[in-house]
Design a protein around this motif. Structure first.
Motif, PDB file in Angstrom:
ATOM      1  N   GLU A 278      -2.052 -11.041  -2.461  1.00  0.00           N
ATOM      2  CA  GLU A 278      -3.473 -11.102  -2.101  1.00  0.00           C
ATOM      3  C   GLU A 278      -3.733 -10.638  -0.669  1.00  0.00           C
ATOM      4  N   VAL A 279      -2.783 -10.849   0.226  1.00  0.00           N
ATOM      5  CA  VAL A 279      -2.970 -10.423   1.617  1.00  0.00           C
ATOM      6  C   VAL A 279      -2.910  -8.902   1.712  1.00  0.00           C
ATOM      7  N   GLU A 280      -1.895  -8.307   1.084  1.00  0.00           N
ATOM      8  CA  GLU A 280      -1.724  -6.855   1.137  1.00  0.00           C
ATOM      9  C   GLU A 280      -2.892  -6.126   0.475  1.00  0.00           C
ATOM     10  N   ALA A 281      -3.498  -6.753  -0.532  1.00  0.00           N
ATOM     11  CA  ALA A 281      -4.632  -6.119  -1.218  1.00  0.00           C
ATOM     12  C   ALA A 281      -5.809  -5.916  -0.283  1.00  0.00           C
ATOM     13  N   LEU A 282      -5.982  -6.828   0.671  1.00  0.00           N
ATOM     14  CA  LEU A 282      -7.110  -6.742   1.593  1.00  0.00           C
ATOM     15  C   LEU A 282      -6.786  -5.948   2.851  1.00  0.00           C
ATOM     16  N   THR A 283      -5.522  -5.974   3.258  1.00  0.00           N
ATOM     17  CA  THR A 283      -5.147  -5.301   4.508  1.00  0.00           C
ATOM     18  C   THR A 283      -4.571  -3.904   4.281  1.00  0.00           C
ATOM     19  N   GLY A 284      -4.102  -3.638   3.048  1.00  0.00           N
ATOM     20  CA  GLY A 284      -3.460  -2.351   2.777  1.00  0.00           C
ATOM     21  C   GLY A 284      -2.083  -2.246   3.403  1.00  0.00           C
ATOM     22  N   SER A 285      -1.532  -3.355   3.840  1.00  0.00           N
ATOM     23  CA  SER A 285      -0.235  -3.352   4.512  1.00  0.00           C
ATOM     24  C   SER A 285       0.916  -3.341   3.519  1.00  0.00           C
ATOM     25  N   LEU A 286       2.107  -3.011   4.008  1.00  0.00           N
ATOM     26  CA  LEU A 286       3.301  -3.034   3.180  1.00  0.00           C
ATOM     27  C   LEU A 286       3.706  -4.479   2.913  1.00  0.00           C
ATOM     28  N   ALA A 287       4.308  -4.703   1.775  1.00  0.00           N
ATOM     29  CA  ALA A 287       4.745  -6.052   1.422  1.00  0.00           C
ATOM     30  C   ALA A 287       5.875  -6.495   2.338  1.00  0.00           C
ATOM     31  N   ALA A 288       5.763  -7.694   2.881  1.00  0.00           N
ATOM     32  CA  ALA A 288       6.811  -8.230   3.750  1.00  0.00           C
ATOM     33  C   ALA A 288       7.989  -8.758   2.949  1.00  0.00           C
ATOM     34  N   CYS A 289       7.743  -9.124   1.689  1.00  0.00           N
ATOM     35  CA  CYS A 289       8.784  -9.703   0.836  1.00  0.00           C
ATOM     36  C   CYS A 289       8.728  -9.072  -0.552  1.00  0.00           C
ATOM     37  N   SER A 290       9.825  -9.210  -1.267  1.00  0.00           N
ATOM     38  CA  SER A 290       9.861  -8.839  -2.678  1.00  0.00           C
ATOM     39  C   SER A 290       9.603 -10.086  -3.511  1.00  0.00           C
ATOM     40  N   VAL A 291       9.076  -9.874  -4.718  1.00  0.00           N
ATOM     41  CA  VAL A 291       8.852 -10.972  -5.671  1.00  0.00           C
ATOM     42  C   VAL A 291       9.523 -10.582  -6.978  1.00  0.00           C
ATOM     43  N   THR A 292      10.496 -11.398  -7.407  1.00  0.00           N
ATOM     44  CA  THR A 292      11.330 -11.064  -8.556  1.00  0.00           C
ATOM     45  C   THR A 292      11.354 -12.214  -9.554  1.00  0.00           C
ATOM     46  N   ALA A 293      11.291 -11.880 -10.837  1.00  0.00           N
ATOM     47  CA  ALA A 293      11.300 -12.897 -11.886  1.00  0.00           C
ATOM     48  C   ALA A 293      12.687 -13.519 -12.022  1.00  0.00           C
ATOM     49  N   LEU A 294      12.715 -14.850 -12.135  1.00  0.00           N
ATOM     50  CA  LEU A 294      13.968 -15.566 -12.386  1.00  0.00           C
ATOM     51  C   LEU A 294      14.187 -15.787 -13.874  1.00  0.00           C
ATOM     52  N   GLU A 295      13.123 -15.682 -14.651  1.00  0.00           N
ATOM     53  CA  GLU A 295      13.170 -15.875 -16.097  1.00  0.00           C
ATOM     54  C   GLU A 295      12.042 -15.047 -16.697  1.00  0.00           C
ATOM     55  N   GLU A 296      11.891 -15.096 -17.996  1.00  0.00           N
ATOM     56  CA  GLU A 296      10.772 -14.394 -18.631  1.00  0.00           C
ATOM     57  C   GLU A 296       9.458 -14.947 -18.080  1.00  0.00           C
ATOM     58  N   CYS A 297       8.628 -14.063 -17.567  1.00  0.00           N
ATOM     59  CA  CYS A 297       7.363 -14.475 -16.951  1.00  0.00           C
ATOM     60  C   CYS A 297       6.198 -13.689 -17.545  1.00  0.00           C
ATOM     61  N   ARG A 298       5.032 -14.256 -17.438  1.00  0.00           N
ATOM     62  CA  ARG A 298       3.799 -13.546 -17.765  1.00  0.00           C
ATOM     63  C   ARG A 298       2.879 -13.649 -16.569  1.00  0.00           C
ATOM     64  N   VAL A 299       2.320 -12.522 -16.149  1.00  0.00           N
ATOM     65  CA  VAL A 299       1.455 -12.508 -14.977  1.00  0.00           C
ATOM     66  C   VAL A 299       0.155 -11.783 -15.292  1.00  0.00           C
ATOM     67  N   ALA A 300      -0.911 -12.202 -14.628  1.00  0.00           N
ATOM     68  CA  ALA A 300      -2.171 -11.467 -14.648  1.00  0.00           C
ATOM     69  C   ALA A 300      -2.138 -10.476 -13.494  1.00  0.00           C
ATOM     70  N   THR A 301      -2.620  -9.277 -13.717  1.00  0.00           N
ATOM     71  CA  THR A 301      -2.662  -8.266 -12.669  1.00  0.00           C
ATOM     72  C   THR A 301      -4.111  -7.906 -12.372  1.00  0.00           C
ATOM     73  N   VAL A 302      -4.458  -7.915 -11.082  1.00  0.00           N
ATOM     74  CA  VAL A 302      -5.820  -7.620 -10.648  1.00  0.00           C
ATOM     75  C   VAL A 302      -5.749  -6.474  -9.646  1.00  0.00           C
ATOM     76  N   LEU A 303      -6.351  -5.355  -9.962  1.00  0.00           N
ATOM     77  CA  LEU A 303      -6.344  -4.209  -9.049  1.00  0.00           C
ATOM     78  C   LEU A 303      -7.040  -4.587  -7.741  1.00  0.00           C
ATOM     79  N   PRO A 304      -6.594  -4.029  -6.603  1.00  0.00           N
ATOM     80  CA  PRO A 304      -7.181  -4.387  -5.309  1.00  0.00           C
ATOM     81  C   PRO A 304      -8.704  -4.297  -5.270  1.00  0.00           C
ATOM     82  N   ALA A 305      -9.279  -3.238  -5.851  1.00  0.00           N
ATOM     83  CA  ALA A 305     -10.743  -3.087  -5.851  1.00  0.00           C
ATOM     84  C   ALA A 305     -11.400  -4.197  -6.667  1.00  0.00           C
TER      85      ALA A 305
END
Length: 222
Positions: free
Chosen positions: A81-108
């Motif tokens: 959510e921070v990078e979506a507003l600032t346009g900055s590069l991600a400071a960290c990676s986010v990786t699934a530990l198990e089967e996950c389901r996520v909602a995706t919301v485009l920055p706009a």
């Protein structure tokens, strides 16, 4: 603190559910396999993510090839959510530990959602404030209490998050998260095994969560 965190996560899932019901054609969701990253350190995320199910780790890749665990996140957590507003590069990676389901919301779409939904905008503000408070509190705990207490606190946090006595985290990840050496963590674990709090297995298995609570209380009352 845990009750507040759970309350924020639940409220986010509720707000997302309401938005999905009102405009299902605009909501996107995807499955994420174990080991797959939805955000990569040093790159601009292509969306804001809400974890709907499963567990993910937020981590940094260190210069010498090691990995630093920043956080473990589950359902109701907001990512990118921070990078979506600032346009900055991600400071960290986010990786699934198990089967996950996520909602995706485009920055706009995320910006539009914030502008249209006052309740959602306020919730995001509260989430960011809580996250800052949590990092500050974690630093204070690491300075104020012995390492054993921090390990016990993390074990309890994982137990409450997943409801399993076998933790989905390694000793190496605990060491990175707490900013200490694997040798120090092994020493703490040996002591907890001798006290019959943890089983002497390769994986981290809790024998008695009541003993975890009791030992934490002893540290807090010193």
């Amino acid at each position: 603190m845990k009750e507040i965190e759970n309350g924020l996560a639940q409220e986010l899932l509720e707000i997302y559910g309401e938005r999905k019901s009102s405009s299902p054609e605009k909501q996107r969701e995807m499955e994420v396999r174990p080991g797959e990253s939805i955000i990569v350190e040093g790159q601009v995320p292509d969306a804001v993510f809400i974890i709907l199910s499963g567990s993910m780790k937020v981590h940094l890749n260190m210069a010498k090839g090691s990995e630093y665990l920043v956080a473990l996140e589950g359902p109701g957590k907001l990512l990118g959510e921070v990078e979506a507003l600032t346009g900055s590069l991600a400071a960290c990676s986010v990786t699934a530990l198990e089967e996950c389901r996520v909602a995706t919301v485009l920055p706009a779409d995320y910006e539009t959602w914030l502008a249209e939904d006052h309740r959602f905008a306020l919730l995001v503000n509260r989430i960011l404030s809580f996250r800052l408070q949590s990092f500050t509190r974690r630093a204070a705990v690491n300075l104020s209490y012995p390492l054993e207490y921090s390990v016990l606190k993390m074990i309890k946090m994982q137990f409450e998050e997943h409801g399993s006595r076998v933790l989905q985290i390694s000793k190496e990840e605990i060491a990175n998260y707490l900013g200490t050496s694997l040798r120090s963590i092994n020493r703490i674990f040996k002591g907890l095994q001798d006290k019959n709090i943890l089983a002497p297995n390769k994986e981290i298995e809790i024998i008695s969560i009541d003993e975890v609570d009791r030992l934490m209380e002893l540290h807090e009352n010193k």
